[in-house]
Design a protein around this motif. Structure first.
Motif, PDB file in Angstrom:
ATOM      1  N   ARG A  49      16.699  20.814  -3.062  1.00  0.00           N
ATOM      2  CA  ARG A  49      16.280  20.205  -1.785  1.00  0.00           C
ATOM      3  C   ARG A  49      14.767  20.318  -1.603  1.00  0.00           C
ATOM      4  NH1 ARG A  49      21.286  22.681   0.945  1.00  0.00           N
ATOM      5  NH2 ARG A  49      22.646  20.885   1.244  1.00  0.00           N
ATOM      6  N   ASP A  86      15.632   7.546  -5.691  1.00  0.00           N
ATOM      7  CA  ASP A  86      17.019   7.105  -5.519  1.00  0.00           C
ATOM      8  C   ASP A  86      17.965   7.982  -6.334  1.00  0.00           C
ATOM      9  OD1 ASP A  86      16.206   5.082  -3.804  1.00  0.00           O
ATOM     10  OD2 ASP A  86      16.494   3.466  -5.285  1.00  0.00           O
ATOM     11  N   THR A  87      17.576   8.281  -7.563  1.00  0.00           N
ATOM     12  CA  THR A  87      18.408   9.120  -8.431  1.00  0.00           C
ATOM     13  C   THR A  87      18.501  10.532  -7.869  1.00  0.00           C
ATOM     14  OG1 THR A  87      17.763   7.785 -10.338  1.00  0.00           O
ATOM     15  CG2 THR A  87      18.741   9.946 -10.790  1.00  0.00           C
ATOM     16  N   ARG A  89      18.211  11.474  -4.789  1.00  0.00           N
ATOM     17  CA  ARG A  89      19.050  11.460  -3.571  1.00  0.00           C
ATOM     18  C   ARG A  89      20.532  11.377  -3.923  1.00  0.00           C
ATOM     19  NH1 ARG A  89      14.464   7.932  -1.298  1.00  0.00           N
ATOM     20  NH2 ARG A  89      13.391   9.397   0.076  1.00  0.00           N
ATOM     21  N   GLU A  90      20.846  10.638  -4.976  1.00  0.00           N
ATOM     22  CA  GLU A  90      22.246  10.570  -5.415  1.00  0.00           C
ATOM     23  C   GLU A  90      22.694  11.924  -5.970  1.00  0.00           C
ATOM     24  OE1 GLU A  90      26.107   9.202  -6.319  1.00  0.00           O
ATOM     25  OE2 GLU A  90      24.588   8.539  -4.875  1.00  0.00           O
ATOM     26  N   LEU A  92      21.573  14.809  -4.992  1.00  0.00           N
ATOM     27  CA  LEU A  92      21.776  15.645  -3.809  1.00  0.00           C
ATOM     28  C   LEU A  92      23.110  15.327  -3.149  1.00  0.00           C
ATOM     29  CD1 LEU A  92      20.808  17.761  -1.781  1.00  0.00           C
ATOM     30  CD2 LEU A  92      19.635  15.896  -0.566  1.00  0.00           C
ATOM     31  N   ARG A  93      23.407  14.052  -2.988  1.00  0.00           N
ATOM     32  CA  ARG A  93      24.673  13.649  -2.370  1.00  0.00           C
ATOM     33  C   ARG A  93      25.853  14.235  -3.154  1.00  0.00           C
ATOM     34  NH1 ARG A  93      28.797  10.571  -2.883  1.00  0.00           N
ATOM     35  NH2 ARG A  93      28.158   9.562  -4.811  1.00  0.00           N
ATOM     36  N   ARG A  94      25.807  14.115  -4.463  1.00  0.00           N
ATOM     37  CA  ARG A  94      26.897  14.635  -5.293  1.00  0.00           C
ATOM     38  C   ARG A  94      26.963  16.160  -5.246  1.00  0.00           C
ATOM     39  NH1 ARG A  94      28.317  11.134 -10.422  1.00  0.00           N
ATOM     40  NH2 ARG A  94      28.144   9.064  -9.496  1.00  0.00           N
ATOM     41  N   GLU A  96      26.047  18.095  -2.824  1.00  0.00           N
ATOM     42  CA  GLU A  96      26.602  18.500  -1.529  1.00  0.00           C
ATOM     43  C   GLU A  96      28.108  18.273  -1.472  1.00  0.00           C
ATOM     44  OE1 GLU A  96      22.670  17.960   1.301  1.00  0.00           O
ATOM     45  OE2 GLU A  96      24.014  16.250   1.074  1.00  0.00           O
ATOM     46  N   ALA A  97      28.609  17.402  -2.361  1.00  0.00           N
ATOM     47  CA  ALA A  97      30.049  17.167  -2.445  1.00  0.00           C
ATOM     48  C   ALA A  97      30.710  18.068  -3.492  1.00  0.00           C
ATOM     49  CB  ALA A  97      30.311  15.693  -2.787  1.00  0.00           C
ATOM     50  N   GLN A  99      29.563  18.592  -6.757  1.00  0.00           N
ATOM     51  CA  GLN A  99      29.248  18.261  -8.157  1.00  0.00           C
ATOM     52  C   GLN A  99      27.844  18.756  -8.494  1.00  0.00           C
ATOM     53  OE1 GLN A  99      29.948  14.001  -7.670  1.00  0.00           O
ATOM     54  NE2 GLN A  99      31.707  14.174  -9.041  1.00  0.00           N
ATOM     55  N   THR A 100      27.700  20.054  -8.536  1.00  0.00           N
ATOM     56  CA  THR A 100      26.376  20.656  -8.702  1.00  0.00           C
ATOM     57  C   THR A 100      25.835  20.572 -10.126  1.00  0.00           C
ATOM     58  OG1 THR A 100      27.399  22.813  -9.021  1.00  0.00           O
ATOM     59  CG2 THR A 100      26.694  22.248  -6.771  1.00  0.00           C
TER      60      THR A 100
END
Length: 161
Positions: A49, A86-87, A89-90, A92-94, A96-97, A99-100
């Motif tokens: 982050r 963009d990559t 941010r994707e 980060l999105r994953r 947070e779901a 998929q670290t």
């Protein structure tokens, strides 16, 4: 026993652009990437982050300079920034779901991508800034008449047309 050397991003002379503010920003970027590469799993998301926040400002800074010195809005340097963000941010999105695993992959990709970006696109931008008399510390032009609005459509490097 694993005897491989840990991956690290080294800021070498080829990646220095000759603009003190740009070089300092690059030093910070390299430091955060290396912190991420060495982070234990429980710290990766927080460090990622911080890297994303830094990279957003890093790229925005360069894009302000491009805009102030005549780069067209759709230049390939800024387009590359958009693609990287963009990559990230994707990732980060994953993450947070849950998929670290993508965090370390992204850090490794940045180690591969950044040296060429810094030594070509950023170095070209630094030369351009110098040629038009732009002061990156104050973000001002010595002579605004030296810049033709949106005259540069490339990436700011000699390798991009």
């Amino acid at each position: 026993m694993d005897t491989t050397t840990p991956l690290k991003l080294d800021l070498n002379d080829e990646m220095r652009c000759g603009d003190a503010r740009m070089d300092h920003t690059h030093e910070e970027f390299v430091e955060i990437v290396n912190t991420l590469l060495a982070a234990p799993p429980e710290r990766e998301l927080a460090v990622f982050r911080a890297l994303l926040d830094h990279t957003v400002e890093h790229f925005a800074q360069e894009e302000r300079w491009m805009q102030a010195t005549g780069f067209a809005a759709g230049n390939c340097h800024a387009t590359q920034h958009t693609s990287i963000l963009d990559t990230m941010r994707e990732v980060l999105r994953r993450a947070e779901a849950g998929q670290t695993e993508f965090i370390q992959r992204m850090a490794e990709a940045l180690v591969e991508w950044f040296p060429m970006h810094a030594s070509s696109m950023d170095a070209g931008l630094a030369l351009h800034l110098q040629s038009v008399g732009f002061d990156s510390q104050t973000e001002t032009l010595a002579d605004p008449a030296a810049v033709v609005a949106e005259s540069l459509h490339g990436c700011g490097s000699t390798g991009c047309h």
